[in-house]
Design a protein around this motif. Structure first.
Motif, PDB file in Angstrom:
ATOM      1  N   LEU A   1       0.819  -1.210   0.000  1.00 21.21           N
ATOM      2  CA  LEU A   1       0.000   0.000   0.000  1.00 21.21           C
ATOM      3  C   LEU A   1       0.855   1.264   0.000  1.00 21.21           C
ATOM      4  N   ARG A   2       2.052   1.153   0.479  1.00 18.72           N
ATOM      5  CA  ARG A   2       2.971   2.298   0.433  1.00 18.72           C
ATOM      6  C   ARG A   2       3.285   2.652  -1.023  1.00 18.72           C
TER       7      ARG A   2
ATOM      8  N   ARG B   1      -7.725  -2.019  13.403  1.00 21.72           N
ATOM      9  CA  ARG B   1      -6.632  -1.509  14.245  1.00 21.72           C
ATOM     10  C   ARG B   1      -6.195  -0.103  13.855  1.00 21.72           C
ATOM     11  N   GLY B   2      -6.799   0.460  12.830  1.00 17.92           N
ATOM     12  CA  GLY B   2      -6.496   1.832  12.436  1.00 17.92           C
ATOM     13  C   GLY B   2      -5.229   1.988  11.606  1.00 17.92           C
ATOM     14  N   LEU B   3      -4.732   0.894  11.028  1.00 17.02           N
ATOM     15  CA  LEU B   3      -3.505   0.970  10.230  1.00 17.02           C
ATOM     16  C   LEU B   3      -3.789   1.289   8.763  1.00 17.02           C
ATOM     17  N   ILE B   4      -5.011   1.000   8.342  1.00 15.85           N
ATOM     18  CA  ILE B   4      -5.441   1.365   6.990  1.00 15.85           C
ATOM     19  C   ILE B   4      -6.869   1.892   7.071  1.00 15.85           C
TER      20      ILE B   4
ATOM     21  N   ARG C   1      -5.951   2.227   1.927  1.00 15.23           N
ATOM     22  CA  ARG C   1      -4.930   3.271   2.030  1.00 15.23           C
ATOM     23  C   ARG C   1      -4.333   3.248   3.433  1.00 15.23           C
ATOM     24  N   LEU C   2      -3.047   3.523   3.511  1.00 18.42           N
ATOM     25  CA  LEU C   2      -2.390   3.598   4.818  1.00 18.42           C
ATOM     26  C   LEU C   2      -2.873   4.813   5.593  1.00 18.42           C
TER      27      LEU C   2
END
Length: 155
Positions: free
Chosen positions: A54-55, A86-89, A104-105
């Protein structure tokens, strides 16, 4: 008397291991270290692969990430849901509509990814400590060519 046929190129010399075996053995050792190291950051290897992708490919779908990570779409859906929880994406609707969601990140995802990258840099430093820069580039190029040759869509 029959003529001796030359050994096919795919056969290793009696004293040398097959390249495919060496690559497999290296992959298993890297994977063991990755699993252990990434677990300390609360991330699985598959999650790290998704975040890393995703980066470079912001907005990828779950199906695209599954192909890249060599897992089923169903398995990647579970990974993506957990990363989102977990709020990472975050996932947004595809700009062209439909049911596809684009991952998206988030800022937290970028932060976790950077910490994981630092740990992976340490693994690579140990692995490549006795390899000079020229050999590193040759290795990188050679492995890239080999991976492309075995792609399902390779011509």
């Amino acid at each position: 008397m029959t003529a001796r046929r030359p050994r096919p190129a795919a056969q290793p010399a009696a004293s040398g291991a097959r390249l495919s075996y060496l690559v497999f053995r290296l992959e298993r050792r890297i994977r063991a270290r990755l699993d252990d190291t990434l677990a300390r950051h609360g991330v699985t290897t598959t999650e790290y692969m998704a975040l890393s992708e995703l980066r470079t490919r912001d907005g990828a779908s779950s199906a695209e990430l599954a192909r890249i990570a060599f897992v089923t779409p169903q398995a990647m859906n579970l990974v993506i849901r957990d990363l989102e929880r977990r709020g990472l994406i975050r996932r947004d609707p595809h700009p062209e509509g439909g049911r596809t969601l684009c991952a998206r990140l988030t800022a937290e995802g970028v932060s976790v990814l950077r910490r994981c990258d630092t740990s992976l840099d340490d693994i690579e430093a140990v692995m490549l400590a006795k390899v000079d820069d020229t050999t590193r580039e040759t290795l990188r190029d050679g492995l890239t060519v080999c991976a492309r040759a075995l792609r399902p869509d390779a011509d």
